[in-house]
Design an enzyme around this catalytic site. Sequence first.
Site, PDB file in Angstrom:
ATOM      1  N   GLU A 196       0.886  -1.170   0.000  1.00 57.74           N
ATOM      2  CA  GLU A 196       0.000   0.000   0.000  1.00 57.74           C
ATOM      3  C   GLU A 196       0.917   1.212   0.000  1.00 57.74           C
ATOM      4  OE1 GLU A 196      -3.075   0.213  -0.407  1.00 57.74           O
ATOM      5  OE2 GLU A 196      -3.910  -1.759   0.079  1.00 57.74           O
ATOM      6  N   CYS A 254      -2.646   9.030   2.756  1.00 55.20           N
ATOM      7  CA  CYS A 254      -2.489   8.668   1.342  1.00 55.20           C
ATOM      8  C   CYS A 254      -3.644   9.167   0.503  1.00 55.20           C
ATOM      9  CB  CYS A 254      -2.383   7.147   1.193  1.00 55.20           C
ATOM     10  SG  CYS A 254      -0.887   6.447   1.889  1.00 55.20           S
TER      11      CYS A 254
END
Length: 472
Positions: free
Chosen positions: A247, A281
Amino acid sequence: MDQTPVTIAGTPTTTQESVEVLNPYTGAVVAEVPLCGPDEVDRACTHAKEVLRADDLALHQRVAVLETASRLIAERAEDLARTLAVEAGKPIRTARGEVARAVDTFAFAGAEARHLGGEVLPMAASASGAGKLGFALRVPAGVVAAISPFNFPLNLVAHKLAPAIAAGCPVVLKPAPQTPLTALALVDLLVDAGLPADWISVVTDRRAEAGGPLVEHPVPAVVTFTGSVPVGWGIAAAAPRKRVLLELGSNSPLLVEPDADLDGLAARCGPAAFGFAGQSCISVQRLLVHRSVHDQLVDALARTADGLVVGDPLDEATDVGPLIAPDEADRVQSWIAEAVAAGARVVAGGDREGGVLRPTVVTGVDTDSDLWRREVFGPVVAVRAYDSFDEAIALANDSDFGLHAGVFTNDLRTALRAVRELDFGGVLVNEVPTFRADQQPYGGVRDAGNTREGPAYAIEEMTTLRFVSLQA
């Protein structure tokens, strides 16, 4: 200051050298943890292999651990939130939200574990299978090496540990050097919830002293990493025979059509772009606005940004705290200055109070600038106008990343077109891309990563199908 020990192979462990944990707001040392290296990693991995081989934690026991952990996190919510605020600089109200999400993450993992099974295969569907009973079981993929980031030091650790427990995989955890205390508290809580003390070992370091040896160690079969793009793909290259779950980064776009509720959208963009100083993010970074409503939305967003309270994370009134370190604030300011030099204009924020950068709105950002192309990881929104939805889609997709994108429109055809044409792991209609439900499949494409998190999806990644055939 005495070291806060880590647990390796079930034993509290300290080392000769320490790693200081700093309060990002005050700069004060709040704790010291061990500086682990290859020796500690080898001990942790070797023992984890023995735990896996013993296979003495039955599925019903793992379910009980996960469900009890969910309850204990809720009971200890305020202590966990304050630890988050102190070591990560996360505003206390935002920290409480992260704790609440971790409650859900463990609850969902427990629910998934309850029906972790396999499938029966129709062996008699072929002549060669006649007279056989065939089925496939999900079994642990092996020891999991988990490497977590600083920005969600509770819930992103939960997204690694909870699925691993559900899957039956012992873990060696390397938390972010900036925020190990929350992870250590969570591991202690899991032991209180009934997890054997040697099921999870923790190795702490400054950056790579334990990380490299952990990735390269022959024992872990799965490496799950959340963090920067170069480090993530470097891990994949260094461990080609392991299952590497990544990720990574993003520079999430939000597309705004003329029929959107602009005032309401500006208010929602506040926490979505500037919460936790933009260190997410999926923080709103690239704001693409139809030219007909561009100025109106920019004005509303600037008012929202100027109205946010910045300062001490432990102050209940604070909306935006410090970046994780002063050099990160320096970097973000340099990117803003570069964009301005190329013709952009700062319409809100941009100034700094110690390690706290005020929420910043920048318009007319060049698409070749770092502020547009890279992941800013700071409280900054870069705004550009577009004239057609074709242009907006092209601008959004012109990115190395592809995690989440949002679009605001009341036109169903436009919304469905966005769903079809935006090349992202998640497309959110009439929602900011910063939204994440912890049970959803979460992940991206291109440099955003190569996997999907969420307990159901991570459990699948951490297990292997084993086919079984019985002769009738």
